[in-house]
Design a protein around this motif. Structure first.
Motif, PDB file in Angstrom:
ATOM      1  N   LEU A 178       0.835  -1.212   0.000  1.00 40.61           N
ATOM      2  CA  LEU A 178       0.000   0.000   0.000  1.00 40.61           C
ATOM      3  C   LEU A 178       0.863   1.253   0.000  1.00 40.61           C
ATOM      4  CD1 LEU A 178      -2.940  -0.858   2.449  1.00 40.61           C
ATOM      5  CD2 LEU A 178      -2.929  -0.844  -0.046  1.00 40.61           C
ATOM      6  N   GLN A 179       1.973   1.219   0.707  1.00 40.13           N
ATOM      7  CA  GLN A 179       2.867   2.374   0.707  1.00 40.13           C
ATOM      8  C   GLN A 179       3.509   2.559  -0.672  1.00 40.13           C
ATOM      9  OE1 GLN A 179       3.061   4.529   2.971  1.00 40.13           O
ATOM     10  NE2 GLN A 179       4.999   5.636   2.801  1.00 40.13           N
ATOM     11  N   GLN A 180       3.845   1.495  -1.328  1.00 43.89           N
ATOM     12  CA  GLN A 180       4.408   1.596  -2.674  1.00 43.89           C
ATOM     13  C   GLN A 180       3.378   2.134  -3.665  1.00 43.89           C
ATOM     14  OE1 GLN A 180       5.989  -2.265  -3.636  1.00 43.89           O
ATOM     15  NE2 GLN A 180       7.390  -2.286  -1.885  1.00 43.89           N
ATOM     16  N   ILE A 181       2.123   1.698  -3.516  1.00 44.13           N
ATOM     17  CA  ILE A 181       1.053   2.216  -4.377  1.00 44.13           C
ATOM     18  C   ILE A 181       0.880   3.720  -4.162  1.00 44.13           C
ATOM     19  CG2 ILE A 181      -1.434   2.136  -4.803  1.00 44.13           C
ATOM     20  CD1 ILE A 181      -1.365  -0.828  -4.177  1.00 44.13           C
ATOM     21  N   ALA A 182       0.971   4.163  -2.899  1.00 45.75           N
ATOM     22  CA  ALA A 182       0.838   5.589  -2.598  1.00 45.75           C
ATOM     23  C   ALA A 182       1.950   6.397  -3.268  1.00 45.75           C
ATOM     24  CB  ALA A 182       0.854   5.804  -1.093  1.00 45.75           C
ATOM     25  N   CYS A 183       3.168   5.889  -3.210  1.00 44.30           N
ATOM     26  CA  CYS A 183       4.289   6.601  -3.826  1.00 44.30           C
ATOM     27  C   CYS A 183       4.164   6.619  -5.351  1.00 44.30           C
ATOM     28  CB  CYS A 183       5.608   5.953  -3.416  1.00 44.30           C
ATOM     29  SG  CYS A 183       5.987   6.105  -1.653  1.00 44.30           S
ATOM     30  N   LEU A 184       3.759   5.506  -5.929  1.00 43.04           N
ATOM     31  CA  LEU A 184       3.596   5.431  -7.389  1.00 43.04           C
ATOM     32  C   LEU A 184       2.494   6.369  -7.871  1.00 43.04           C
ATOM     33  CD1 LEU A 184       4.373   4.090 -10.054  1.00 43.04           C
ATOM     34  CD2 LEU A 184       2.700   2.284  -9.530  1.00 43.04           C
ATOM     35  N   ALA A 185       1.397   6.437  -7.131  1.00 41.99           N
ATOM     36  CA  ALA A 185       0.306   7.332  -7.521  1.00 41.99           C
ATOM     37  C   ALA A 185       0.737   8.791  -7.416  1.00 41.99           C
ATOM     38  CB  ALA A 185      -0.909   7.072  -6.627  1.00 41.99           C
ATOM     39  N   TYR A 186       1.556   9.107  -6.419  1.00 44.57           N
ATOM     40  CA  TYR A 186       2.019  10.491  -6.278  1.00 44.57           C
ATOM     41  C   TYR A 186       2.920  10.895  -7.430  1.00 44.57           C
ATOM     42  CZ  TYR A 186       4.841  14.397  -4.695  1.00 44.57           C
ATOM     43  OH  TYR A 186       5.504  15.596  -4.633  1.00 44.57           O
ATOM     44  N   VAL A 187       3.875  10.037  -7.774  1.00 42.12           N
ATOM     45  CA  VAL A 187       4.801  10.366  -8.854  1.00 42.12           C
ATOM     46  C   VAL A 187       4.054  10.518 -10.174  1.00 42.12           C
ATOM     47  CG1 VAL A 187       6.769   9.518 -10.183  1.00 42.12           C
ATOM     48  CG2 VAL A 187       6.756   9.276  -7.695  1.00 42.12           C
ATOM     49  N   THR A 188       3.131   9.602 -10.430  1.00 40.75           N
ATOM     50  CA  THR A 188       2.346   9.674 -11.676  1.00 40.75           C
ATOM     51  C   THR A 188       1.549  10.968 -11.748  1.00 40.75           C
ATOM     52  OG1 THR A 188       2.150   7.256 -11.676  1.00 40.75           O
ATOM     53  CG2 THR A 188       0.639   8.489 -13.086  1.00 40.75           C
ATOM     54  N   ARG A 189       1.007  11.373 -10.638  1.00 42.30           N
ATOM     55  CA  ARG A 189       0.174  12.588 -10.614  1.00 42.30           C
ATOM     56  C   ARG A 189       0.996  13.840 -10.904  1.00 42.30           C
ATOM     57  NH1 ARG A 189      -2.167  15.258  -5.115  1.00 42.30           N
ATOM     58  NH2 ARG A 189      -3.430  16.918  -6.054  1.00 42.30           N
ATOM     59  N   VAL A 190       2.101  14.032 -10.201  1.00 44.62           N
ATOM     60  CA  VAL A 190       2.852  15.280 -10.355  1.00 44.62           C
ATOM     61  C   VAL A 190       3.547  15.342 -11.715  1.00 44.62           C
ATOM     62  CG1 VAL A 190       3.143  15.591  -7.882  1.00 44.62           C
ATOM     63  CG2 VAL A 190       4.844  14.278  -9.144  1.00 44.62           C
ATOM     64  N   VAL A 191       3.970  14.194 -12.235  1.00 43.23           N
ATOM     65  CA  VAL A 191       4.567  14.193 -13.568  1.00 43.23           C
ATOM     66  C   VAL A 191       3.500  14.469 -14.625  1.00 43.23           C
ATOM     67  CG1 VAL A 191       5.759  12.772 -15.284  1.00 43.23           C
ATOM     68  CG2 VAL A 191       6.480  12.684 -12.894  1.00 43.23           C
ATOM     69  N   GLY A 192       2.284  13.918 -14.398  1.00 44.41           N
ATOM     70  CA  GLY A 192       1.205  14.152 -15.351  1.00 44.41           C
ATOM     71  C   GLY A 192       0.798  15.608 -15.434  1.00 44.41           C
ATOM     72  N   TYR A 193       0.929  16.363 -14.347  1.00 43.73           N
ATOM     73  CA  TYR A 193       0.594  17.787 -14.397  1.00 43.73           C
ATOM     74  C   TYR A 193       1.435  18.532 -15.432  1.00 43.73           C
ATOM     75  CZ  TYR A 193      -2.149  17.450 -10.064  1.00 43.73           C
ATOM     76  OH  TYR A 193      -3.099  17.149  -9.119  1.00 43.73           O
ATOM     77  N   THR A 194       2.667  18.105 -15.610  1.00 49.45           N
ATOM     78  CA  THR A 194       3.564  18.824 -16.522  1.00 49.45           C
ATOM     79  C   THR A 194       3.188  18.630 -17.981  1.00 49.45           C
ATOM     80  OG1 THR A 194       5.112  16.947 -16.597  1.00 49.45           O
ATOM     81  CG2 THR A 194       5.439  18.577 -14.866  1.00 49.45           C
ATOM     82  N   PHE A 195       2.354  17.655 -18.285  1.00 46.75           N
ATOM     83  CA  PHE A 195       1.947  17.398 -19.665  1.00 46.75           C
ATOM     84  C   PHE A 195       0.589  18.019 -20.004  1.00 46.75           C
ATOM     85  CE2 PHE A 195       4.902  13.937 -18.777  1.00 46.75           C
ATOM     86  CZ  PHE A 195       5.721  13.977 -19.882  1.00 46.75           C
ATOM     87  N   VAL A 196      -0.027  18.684 -19.063  1.00 44.32           N
ATOM     88  CA  VAL A 196      -1.331  19.316 -19.310  1.00 44.32           C
ATOM     89  C   VAL A 196      -1.110  20.636 -20.043  1.00 44.32           C
ATOM     90  CG1 VAL A 196      -3.393  20.295 -18.257  1.00 44.32           C
ATOM     91  CG2 VAL A 196      -2.359  18.240 -17.290  1.00 44.32           C
ATOM     92  N   PRO A 197      -1.664  20.796 -21.230  1.00 44.82           N
ATOM     93  CA  PRO A 197      -1.497  22.062 -21.962  1.00 44.82           C
ATOM     94  C   PRO A 197      -2.358  23.165 -21.357  1.00 44.82           C
ATOM     95  CG  PRO A 197      -2.898  20.564 -23.212  1.00 44.82           C
ATOM     96  CD  PRO A 197      -2.409  19.801 -22.020  1.00 44.82           C
ATOM     97  N   LYS A 198      -1.958  24.399 -21.594  1.00 48.79           N
ATOM     98  CA  LYS A 198      -2.668  25.524 -21.014  1.00 48.79           C
ATOM     99  C   LYS A 198      -4.070  25.675 -21.595  1.00 48.79           C
ATOM    100  CE  LYS A 198       1.361  28.304 -19.790  1.00 48.79           C
ATOM    101  NZ  LYS A 198       2.036  29.621 -19.928  1.00 48.79           N
ATOM    102  N   ASN A 199      -4.254  25.322 -22.825  1.00 49.51           N
ATOM    103  CA  ASN A 199      -5.584  25.475 -23.419  1.00 49.51           C
ATOM    104  C   ASN A 199      -6.510  24.302 -23.104  1.00 49.51           C
ATOM    105  OD1 ASN A 199      -4.014  23.746 -24.916  1.00 49.51           O
ATOM    106  ND2 ASN A 199      -4.756  24.467 -26.924  1.00 49.51           N
ATOM    107  N   HIS A 200      -6.042  23.314 -22.337  1.00 48.55           N
ATOM    108  CA  HIS A 200      -6.873  22.184 -21.901  1.00 48.55           C
ATOM    109  C   HIS A 200      -6.629  21.929 -20.408  1.00 48.55           C
ATOM    110  CE1 HIS A 200      -6.642  21.524 -26.300  1.00 48.55           C
ATOM    111  NE2 HIS A 200      -7.862  20.999 -26.173  1.00 48.55           N
ATOM    112  N   VAL A 201      -6.775  22.962 -19.648  1.00 52.97           N
ATOM    113  CA  VAL A 201      -6.459  22.883 -18.223  1.00 52.97           C
ATOM    114  C   VAL A 201      -7.388  21.930 -17.483  1.00 52.97           C
ATOM    115  CG1 VAL A 201      -7.920  24.838 -17.632  1.00 52.97           C
ATOM    116  CG2 VAL A 201      -5.978  24.276 -16.173  1.00 52.97           C
ATOM    117  N   ALA A 202      -8.555  21.663 -18.026  1.00 51.98           N
ATOM    118  CA  ALA A 202      -9.503  20.773 -17.357  1.00 51.98           C
ATOM    119  C   ALA A 202      -8.986  19.339 -17.274  1.00 51.98           C
ATOM    120  CB  ALA A 202     -10.857  20.805 -18.059  1.00 51.98           C
ATOM    121  N   LEU A 203      -7.929  19.032 -18.014  1.00 49.82           N
ATOM    122  CA  LEU A 203      -7.368  17.681 -17.963  1.00 49.82           C
ATOM    123  C   LEU A 203      -6.731  17.351 -16.612  1.00 49.82           C
ATOM    124  CD1 LEU A 203      -5.720  17.433 -21.528  1.00 49.82           C
ATOM    125  CD2 LEU A 203      -7.860  16.390 -20.726  1.00 49.82           C
TER     126      LEU A 203
END
Length: 247
Positions: free
Chosen positions: A166-191
């Motif tokens: 469960l702790q590993q899942i928590a860390c993996l979900a966190y990394v995926t989330r913050v890295v995914g923010y960097t791929f969100v374009p400004k004209n599609h912020v709802a992503l």
């Protein structure tokens, strides 16, 4: 001051001219009481009242307690705080194995990262992606909605996967989330709403595994104190994360 008791006897004559002493009749004794001038055996007269024994007398003959204004004396000024010793013993028991040590370190760094996201993410949404306040509010709603079912099934998840997974899942979900923010374009912020459920996974799995870790590795009867020690560690991580993440 003592008193001396004395009495006088008088001689009387009866009708036959016989002389009698009134000592024969105890009812006729006259008792006189006189103060004695005898002093204390040490020839000193004590001016101290029994109620003021060990104290002093003021000029108006009132008893003054000399110990009333004396500062309090600490018996053991160098005595170690027992709560501090207990915290050290709990920390030692939590770091007794490589697995436990790795869990604590992982929890510390995860707290550093989560503090940055929870406190500064809205600045990134508004200034970096041009998000509205309404969209920021929706992100909070999505994260909380996905936390509830995980907390509900937490006992079954612990039984099936264990706290380490469960702790590993928590860390993996966190990394995926913050890295995914960097791929969100400004004209599609709802992503950004697509990544918010991962925060619920991170928070719920992390808290569930932390509570189970404290219960498992703390001495019997000190489970709550173990959670307090882990909260202290994560709190230090949060402060450090915000200090470094704000630059």
């Amino acid at each position: 001051m003592t008193f001396v008791i004395s009495y006088k006897s008088h001689n009387t004559k009866d009708g036959h001219g016989k002389l009698h002493s009134e000592e024969d009749n105890p009812d006729n004794h006259e008792i006189e009481m006189a103060p004695s001038n005898n002093k204390h055996p040490n020839n000193e007269v004590s001016n101290e009242s029994p109620a003021c024994s060990g104290n002093t007398l003021s000029p108006d003959k009132q008893c003054i307690d000399e110990t009333e204004n004396m500062p309090e004396t600490r018996l053991d000024s160098d005595e170690t705080n027992p709560n501090f010793i207990e915290a050290l013993m709990l920390l030692k028991s939590m770091l007794a194995s490589y697995t436990a040590f790795g869990f604590v370190i992982c929890n510390f760094f995860l707290a550093m990262g989560m503090s940055v996201v929870e406190s500064l993410i809205f600045l990134f949404f508004e200034q970096g992606l041009g998000s509205s306040n309404t969209l920021c509010g929706l992100t909070v709603l999505v994260t909380v909605v996905f936390e509830i079912p995980i907390f509900h099934y937490a006992p079954k998840l612990l039984e099936r996967y264990g706290l380490e997974i469960l702790q590993q899942i928590a860390c993996l979900a966190y990394v995926t989330r913050v890295v995914g923010y960097t791929f969100v374009p400004k004209n599609h912020v709802a992503l950004i709403l697509l990544f918010e459920p991962l925060h619920g996974v991170t928070y719920a799995c992390s808290k569930t595994s932390t509570v189970e870790f404290a219960a498992k590795f703390s001495p019997k009867g000190h489970e709550a104190s173990g959670q307090g020690v882990l909260s202290l560690i994560t709190g230090i991580g949060s402060v450090l994360g915000l200090s470094l993440g704000g630059w």
